[in-house]
Motif scaffolding. Structure first.
Motif, PDB file in Angstrom:
ATOM      1  N   GLN A  81       6.663  -2.763  -6.115  1.00 33.10           N
ATOM      2  CA  GLN A  81       7.193  -2.363  -4.814  1.00 33.10           C
ATOM      3  C   GLN A  81       6.095  -2.313  -3.767  1.00 33.10           C
ATOM      4  O   GLN A  81       5.018  -1.763  -4.006  1.00 33.10           O
ATOM      5  N   LEU A  82       6.387  -2.894  -2.598  1.00 29.82           N
ATOM      6  CA  LEU A  82       5.462  -2.862  -1.467  1.00 29.82           C
ATOM      7  C   LEU A  82       5.932  -1.819  -0.451  1.00 29.82           C
ATOM      8  O   LEU A  82       7.132  -1.704  -0.179  1.00 29.82           O
ATOM      9  N   PHE A  83       4.965  -1.083   0.117  1.00 28.47           N
ATOM     10  CA  PHE A  83       5.265  -0.008   1.060  1.00 28.47           C
ATOM     11  C   PHE A  83       4.428  -0.179   2.325  1.00 28.47           C
ATOM     12  O   PHE A  83       3.253  -0.513   2.253  1.00 28.47           O
ATOM     13  N   PHE A  84       5.078   0.056   3.458  1.00 30.29           N
ATOM     14  CA  PHE A  84       4.390   0.034   4.750  1.00 30.29           C
ATOM     15  C   PHE A  84       4.501   1.417   5.362  1.00 30.29           C
ATOM     16  O   PHE A  84       5.598   1.890   5.651  1.00 30.29           O
ATOM     17  N   ASN A  85       3.359   2.098   5.527  1.00 31.53           N
ATOM     18  CA  ASN A  85       3.340   3.481   6.002  1.00 31.53           C
ATOM     19  C   ASN A  85       4.274   4.383   5.195  1.00 31.53           C
ATOM     20  O   ASN A  85       4.973   5.249   5.742  1.00 31.53           O
ATOM     21  N   GLY A  86       4.313   4.140   3.886  1.00 33.96           N
ATOM     22  CA  GLY A  86       5.126   4.965   2.992  1.00 33.96           C
ATOM     23  C   GLY A  86       6.564   4.530   2.857  1.00 33.96           C
ATOM     24  O   GLY A  86       7.310   5.094   2.055  1.00 33.96           O
ATOM     25  N   LYS A  87       6.972   3.517   3.615  1.00 32.40           N
ATOM     26  CA  LYS A  87       8.348   3.031   3.575  1.00 32.40           C
ATOM     27  C   LYS A  87       8.455   1.845   2.625  1.00 32.40           C
ATOM     28  O   LYS A  87       7.670   0.896   2.710  1.00 32.40           O
ATOM     29  N   ASN A  88       9.415   1.898   1.729  1.00 30.83           N
ATOM     30  CA  ASN A  88       9.639   0.807   0.775  1.00 30.83           C
ATOM     31  C   ASN A  88      10.210  -0.398   1.523  1.00 30.83           C
ATOM     32  O   ASN A  88      11.288  -0.327   2.108  1.00 30.83           O
ATOM     33  N   ILE A  89       9.467  -1.512   1.524  1.00 38.67           N
ATOM     34  CA  ILE A  89       9.897  -2.651   2.336  1.00 38.67           C
ATOM     35  C   ILE A  89      10.225  -3.906   1.529  1.00 38.67           C
ATOM     36  O   ILE A  89      11.010  -4.743   1.969  1.00 38.67           O
ATOM     37  N   TYR A  90       9.621  -4.051   0.331  1.00 38.23           N
ATOM     38  CA  TYR A  90       9.774  -5.338  -0.357  1.00 38.23           C
ATOM     39  C   TYR A  90       9.388  -5.189  -1.823  1.00 38.23           C
ATOM     40  O   TYR A  90       8.645  -4.276  -2.201  1.00 38.23           O
ATOM     41  N   SER A  91       9.921  -6.080  -2.646  1.00 36.45           N
ATOM     42  CA  SER A  91       9.574  -6.109  -4.063  1.00 36.45           C
ATOM     43  C   SER A  91       9.067  -7.504  -4.407  1.00 36.45           C
ATOM     44  O   SER A  91       9.728  -8.499  -4.090  1.00 36.45           O
ATOM     45  N   HIS A  92       7.881  -7.569  -5.037  1.00 38.71           N
ATOM     46  CA  HIS A  92       7.295  -8.868  -5.370  1.00 38.71           C
ATOM     47  C   HIS A  92       6.376  -8.713  -6.580  1.00 38.71           C
ATOM     48  O   HIS A  92       5.701  -7.692  -6.743  1.00 38.71           O
ATOM     49  N   ASP A  93       6.362  -9.736  -7.429  1.00 42.03           N
ATOM     50  CA  ASP A  93       5.546  -9.685  -8.648  1.00 42.03           C
ATOM     51  C   ASP A  93       4.056  -9.843  -8.371  1.00 42.03           C
ATOM     52  O   ASP A  93       3.223  -9.403  -9.161  1.00 42.03           O
ATOM     53  N   PHE A 192       9.536   5.473  -3.477  1.00 46.78           N
ATOM     54  CA  PHE A 192       9.760   4.640  -4.662  1.00 46.78           C
ATOM     55  C   PHE A 192      11.077   5.001  -5.330  1.00 46.78           C
ATOM     56  O   PHE A 192      11.818   4.135  -5.788  1.00 46.78           O
ATOM     57  N   ARG A 193      11.386   6.290  -5.365  1.00 46.94           N
ATOM     58  CA  ARG A 193      12.621   6.745  -6.009  1.00 46.94           C
ATOM     59  C   ARG A 193      13.848   6.502  -5.153  1.00 46.94           C
ATOM     60  O   ARG A 193      14.973   6.641  -5.629  1.00 46.94           O
ATOM     61  N   GLY A 194      13.644   6.148  -3.875  1.00 48.58           N
ATOM     62  CA  GLY A 194      14.783   5.956  -2.996  1.00 48.58           C
ATOM     63  C   GLY A 194      15.459   7.285  -2.738  1.00 48.58           C
ATOM     64  O   GLY A 194      14.827   8.271  -2.379  1.00 48.58           O
ATOM     65  N   GLN A 195      16.779   7.351  -2.952  1.00 40.85           N
ATOM     66  CA  GLN A 195      17.522   8.582  -2.774  1.00 40.85           C
ATOM     67  C   GLN A 195      17.284   9.543  -3.931  1.00 40.85           C
ATOM     68  O   GLN A 195      17.790  10.657  -3.937  1.00 40.85           O
ATOM     69  N   GLY A 196      16.535   9.072  -4.930  1.00 35.63           N
ATOM     70  CA  GLY A 196      16.219   9.948  -6.050  1.00 35.63           C
ATOM     71  C   GLY A 196      17.403  10.123  -6.991  1.00 35.63           C
ATOM     72  O   GLY A 196      18.291   9.278  -7.087  1.00 35.63           O
TER      73      GLY A 196
END
Length: 256
Positions: A81-93, A192-196
């Protein structure tokens, strides 16, 4: 002196299974009452924060995040998971190699691709560089975005950030890795957990047995119903056998 007779085996099994069934019935009863009052208890609004439970549900990330920071901006990668300023923005290997900002565009370098974002973290485009080597670093040089691969080949972007061409190495301000603060790490975990995981889900899974295993967990709670049936039958049998024994004893005493 006569030896004391051992208790009837059925009675022993009745007592032992009763103790086991009591545990399962207790879980079913308590969770059933809670689920009947979900709205009143607001179970769907309570977020589970326990790392133990989140690990059980495989929601926590593994290892430590990779992070880069510049000008109060920070980009991280945790697992895929990629995060920008703590926000989950993208998933990439591919692994994160850093980021650079040019005007209002943020370019995030992966091993073979560059992900372009706007200042709000919205994805613009994922650009494939079409090179066999891995990107090692990303930075700013002469108001362009520069890349360096693991073979020390140097690439410089055009003004539109649509492609990178090989160039002689120039003085470059490279993206630097950083360690996150405790607050940033906590923010990243929540993101990372989203809504948890809400408490209603945990109680529901515990009630159905799926908390033990999604496939066969329900059979654990099914077993509690079977045990209760057995307890009913065995209890009736114990009562009836004792009644017959008592009647036989009274009959013997009456005629002797």
């Amino acid at each position: 002196m006569s030896r004391r007779k051992k208790p009837f085996p059925f009675f022993l099994w009745h007592r032992r299974i009763g103790l086991l069934a009591m545990i399962l019935v207790f879980i079913l009863s308590v969770t059933g009452i809670m689920l009947n009052h979900t709205e009143g208890l607001k179970l769907d609004e309570i977020t589970v924060e326990s790392d133990l439970i989140l690990d059980w549900y495989d929601i926590n990330p593994d290892g430590k995040p990779i992070s880069y920071a510049s000008n109060q901006l920070w980009v991280s990668q945790w697992n895929h998971q990629l995060f920008f300023n703590g926000k989950n923005i993208y998933s990439h290997d591919e692994q994160l190699r850093g980021f650079a900002q040019l005007d209002n565009i943020i370019a995030i370098a992966l091993q073979h691709n560059v992900l372009l974002l706007d200042e709000d973290g919205e994805i613009i485009e994922l650009i494939s560089l079409g090179i066999d080597s891995d990107i090692a670093r990303i930075g700013i040089s002469n108001n362009r975005i520069a890349l360096l691969d693991n073979l020390n080949n140097y690439y410089l972007s055009d003004k539109e950030l649509s492609q990178w061409k090989p160039e002689p190495p120039l003085a470059t301000e490279w993206s630097q890795s950083t360690n996150l603060t405790n607050d940033q790490l906590t923010q990243l975990k929540h993101s990372f957990r989203g809504q948890g995981l809400n408490l209603e889900r945990v109680i529901l899974d515990l009630h159905s047995g799926r908390i033990f295993n999604a496939s066969w967990g329900i059979y654990i709670m099914d077993a509690s119903a079977i045990l209760m049936i057995f307890l009913g039958i065995s209890g009736l049998w114990v009562w009836w056998s004792r009644k017959l024994k008592l009647r036989s004893k009274r009959h013997y005493q009456k005629h002797h």
